[in-house]
Design a protein around this motif. Structure first.
Motif, PDB file in Angstrom:
ATOM      1  N   LEU A  20      -4.902  -5.191 -13.194  1.00 30.86           N
ATOM      2  CA  LEU A  20      -4.741  -3.877 -12.577  1.00 30.86           C
ATOM      3  C   LEU A  20      -5.671  -3.754 -11.376  1.00 30.86           C
ATOM      4  O   LEU A  20      -6.777  -4.301 -11.397  1.00 30.86           O
ATOM      5  CB  LEU A  20      -5.056  -2.761 -13.580  1.00 30.86           C
ATOM      6  N   SER A  21      -5.206  -3.041 -10.365  1.00 32.80           N
ATOM      7  CA  SER A  21      -6.013  -2.781  -9.177  1.00 32.80           C
ATOM      8  C   SER A  21      -6.034  -1.294  -8.904  1.00 32.80           C
ATOM      9  O   SER A  21      -5.067  -0.577  -9.195  1.00 32.80           O
ATOM     10  CB  SER A  21      -5.435  -3.506  -7.960  1.00 32.80           C
ATOM     11  N   CYS A  22      -7.131  -0.836  -8.335  1.00 35.81           N
ATOM     12  CA  CYS A  22      -7.260   0.578  -7.966  1.00 35.81           C
ATOM     13  C   CYS A  22      -8.071   0.654  -6.679  1.00 35.81           C
ATOM     14  O   CYS A  22      -9.222   0.202  -6.647  1.00 35.81           O
ATOM     15  CB  CYS A  22      -7.938   1.365  -9.067  1.00 35.81           C
ATOM     16  N   ALA A  23      -7.456   1.213  -5.645  1.00 37.37           N
ATOM     17  CA  ALA A  23      -8.119   1.325  -4.356  1.00 37.37           C
ATOM     18  C   ALA A  23      -8.400   2.784  -4.034  1.00 37.37           C
ATOM     19  O   ALA A  23      -7.505   3.641  -4.147  1.00 37.37           O
ATOM     20  CB  ALA A  23      -7.249   0.711  -3.263  1.00 37.37           C
ATOM     21  N   SER A  62     -13.092  -2.532 -28.344  1.00 28.91           N
ATOM     22  CA  SER A  62     -11.764  -3.103 -28.605  1.00 28.91           C
ATOM     23  C   SER A  62     -11.302  -4.076 -27.527  1.00 28.91           C
ATOM     24  O   SER A  62     -10.354  -4.832 -27.746  1.00 28.91           O
ATOM     25  CB  SER A  62     -10.734  -1.977 -28.739  1.00 28.91           C
ATOM     26  N   VAL A  63     -11.952  -4.075 -26.362  1.00 29.43           N
ATOM     27  CA  VAL A  63     -11.514  -4.956 -25.277  1.00 29.43           C
ATOM     28  C   VAL A  63     -12.562  -5.987 -24.898  1.00 29.43           C
ATOM     29  O   VAL A  63     -12.293  -6.855 -24.046  1.00 29.43           O
ATOM     30  CB  VAL A  63     -11.096  -4.153 -24.022  1.00 29.43           C
ATOM     31  N   LYS A  64     -13.733  -5.930 -25.493  1.00 25.31           N
ATOM     32  CA  LYS A  64     -14.789  -6.886 -25.152  1.00 25.31           C
ATOM     33  C   LYS A  64     -14.315  -8.306 -25.413  1.00 25.31           C
ATOM     34  O   LYS A  64     -13.729  -8.599 -26.452  1.00 25.31           O
ATOM     35  CB  LYS A  64     -16.041  -6.586 -25.971  1.00 25.31           C
ATOM     36  N   GLY A  65     -14.569  -9.172 -24.449  1.00 25.60           N
ATOM     37  CA  GLY A  65     -14.161 -10.562 -24.571  1.00 25.60           C
ATOM     38  C   GLY A  65     -12.751 -10.826 -24.097  1.00 25.60           C
ATOM     39  O   GLY A  65     -12.353 -11.989 -23.945  1.00 25.60           O
ATOM     40  N   ARG A  66     -11.971  -9.780 -23.877  1.00 27.57           N
ATOM     41  CA  ARG A  66     -10.587  -9.948 -23.406  1.00 27.57           C
ATOM     42  C   ARG A  66     -10.379  -9.377 -22.007  1.00 27.57           C
ATOM     43  O   ARG A  66      -9.591  -9.914 -21.224  1.00 27.57           O
ATOM     44  CB  ARG A  66      -9.622  -9.266 -24.373  1.00 27.57           C
ATOM     45  N   PHE A  67     -11.055  -8.284 -21.697  1.00 26.34           N
ATOM     46  CA  PHE A  67     -10.900  -7.620 -20.402  1.00 26.34           C
ATOM     47  C   PHE A  67     -12.149  -7.833 -19.565  1.00 26.34           C
ATOM     48  O   PHE A  67     -13.263  -7.878 -20.093  1.00 26.34           O
ATOM     49  CB  PHE A  67     -10.689  -6.118 -20.587  1.00 26.34           C
ATOM     50  N   THR A  68     -11.948  -7.935 -18.264  1.00 23.43           N
ATOM     51  CA  THR A  68     -13.062  -8.058 -17.334  1.00 23.43           C
ATOM     52  C   THR A  68     -12.852  -7.098 -16.172  1.00 23.43           C
ATOM     53  O   THR A  68     -11.798  -7.124 -15.517  1.00 23.43           O
ATOM     54  CB  THR A  68     -13.184  -9.491 -16.789  1.00 23.43           C
ATOM     55  N   ILE A  69     -13.862  -6.262 -15.928  1.00 26.45           N
ATOM     56  CA  ILE A  69     -13.795  -5.342 -14.805  1.00 26.45           C
ATOM     57  C   ILE A  69     -14.622  -5.914 -13.655  1.00 26.45           C
ATOM     58  O   ILE A  69     -15.671  -6.511 -13.873  1.00 26.45           O
ATOM     59  CB  ILE A  69     -14.288  -3.931 -15.197  1.00 26.45           C
ATOM     60  N   SER A  70     -14.109  -5.741 -12.444  1.00 31.88           N
ATOM     61  CA  SER A  70     -14.840  -6.195 -11.264  1.00 31.88           C
ATOM     62  C   SER A  70     -14.594  -5.207 -10.134  1.00 31.88           C
ATOM     63  O   SER A  70     -13.657  -4.418 -10.182  1.00 31.88           O
ATOM     64  CB  SER A  70     -14.419  -7.611 -10.859  1.00 31.88           C
ATOM     65  N   MET A  82      -6.940  -8.256 -17.617  1.00 32.46           N
ATOM     66  CA  MET A  82      -6.668  -8.082 -19.040  1.00 32.46           C
ATOM     67  C   MET A  82      -6.013  -9.339 -19.574  1.00 32.46           C
ATOM     68  O   MET A  82      -4.916  -9.712 -19.131  1.00 32.46           O
ATOM     69  CB  MET A  82      -5.759  -6.868 -19.262  1.00 32.46           C
ATOM     70  N   ASN A  83      -6.683 -10.002 -20.498  1.00 31.33           N
ATOM     71  CA  ASN A  83      -6.171 -11.221 -21.108  1.00 31.33           C
ATOM     72  C   ASN A  83      -5.948 -11.004 -22.596  1.00 31.33           C
ATOM     73  O   ASN A  83      -6.477 -10.064 -23.184  1.00 31.33           O
ATOM     74  CB  ASN A  83      -7.157 -12.371 -20.898  1.00 31.33           C
ATOM     75  N   THR A  84      -5.183 -11.887 -23.172  1.00 36.12           N
ATOM     76  CA  THR A  84      -4.881 -11.838 -24.611  1.00 36.12           C
ATOM     77  C   THR A  84      -4.474 -10.421 -25.016  1.00 36.12           C
ATOM     78  O   THR A  84      -5.019  -9.827 -25.963  1.00 36.12           O
ATOM     79  CB  THR A  84      -6.106 -12.301 -25.439  1.00 36.12           C
ATOM     80  N   LEU A  85      -3.518  -9.902 -24.321  1.00 39.71           N
ATOM     81  CA  LEU A  85      -3.092  -8.528 -24.560  1.00 39.71           C
ATOM     82  C   LEU A  85      -2.435  -8.377 -25.925  1.00 39.71           C
ATOM     83  O   LEU A  85      -1.756  -9.293 -26.415  1.00 39.71           O
ATOM     84  CB  LEU A  85      -2.144  -8.069 -23.457  1.00 39.71           C
ATOM     85  N   LYS A  86      -2.658  -7.216 -26.523  1.00 43.29           N
ATOM     86  CA  LYS A  86      -2.137  -6.902 -27.847  1.00 43.29           C
ATOM     87  C   LYS A  86      -1.243  -5.659 -27.748  1.00 43.29           C
ATOM     88  O   LYS A  86      -1.416  -4.841 -26.837  1.00 43.29           O
ATOM     89  CB  LYS A  86      -3.290  -6.607 -28.806  1.00 43.29           C
TER      90      LYS A  86
END
Length: 123
Positions: A20-23, A62-70, A82-86
């Motif tokens: 996801l992107s947000c500008a 619930s998202v630690k280890g799967r999601f990364t914010i930058s 977002m990886n390994t989505l459930k």
């Protein structure tokens, strides 16, 4: 005026990935934090991840280890990988930012929200 424009929401199968992107745009003087929240049907909006101007981050358990914010400060843009989505990640994802904006000769601080982007995780 300041606007947040999100993109990247889509349908994906369990185990898949999305970015996801947000500008942010407008008469921006500075941005203190940028982050992502989500709201599933019948649920309250919850924090997913947030990044501060100095680079500190926090995540929902619930998202630690799967999601990364930058964050790209030069572009006033925040990303959520977002990886390994459930299936339980299915929700409308909202971008949020704490923005100091110039209005005329003054500056004001506002919490700004995007319009939301839908992420659907299913088979």
């Amino acid at each position: 005026q300041v606007q947040l424009v999100e993109s990247g929401g889509a349908w994906v199968q369990p185990g898949g990935s999305l970015r996801l992107s947000c500008a942010a745009s407008g008469t921006i003087v500075g941005i203190s934090h940028m982050g992502w929240y989500r709201q599933a049907p019948g649920q309250e909006r919850e924090l997913v991840a947030r990044v501060f101007s100095g680079g500190d981050t926090n995540y929902a358990d619930s998202v630690k280890g799967r999601f990364t914010i930058s964050r790209d400060n030069a572009k006033n843009t925040v990303y959520l990988q977002m990886n390994t989505l459930k299936p339980e990640d299915t929700a409308v994802y909202y971008c949020n930012a704490g923005v100091r904006a110039r209005i005329g000769v003054t500056q004001v601080y506002r919490e700004v929200w995007g319009q939301g982007t839908l992420v659907t995780v299913s088979t």
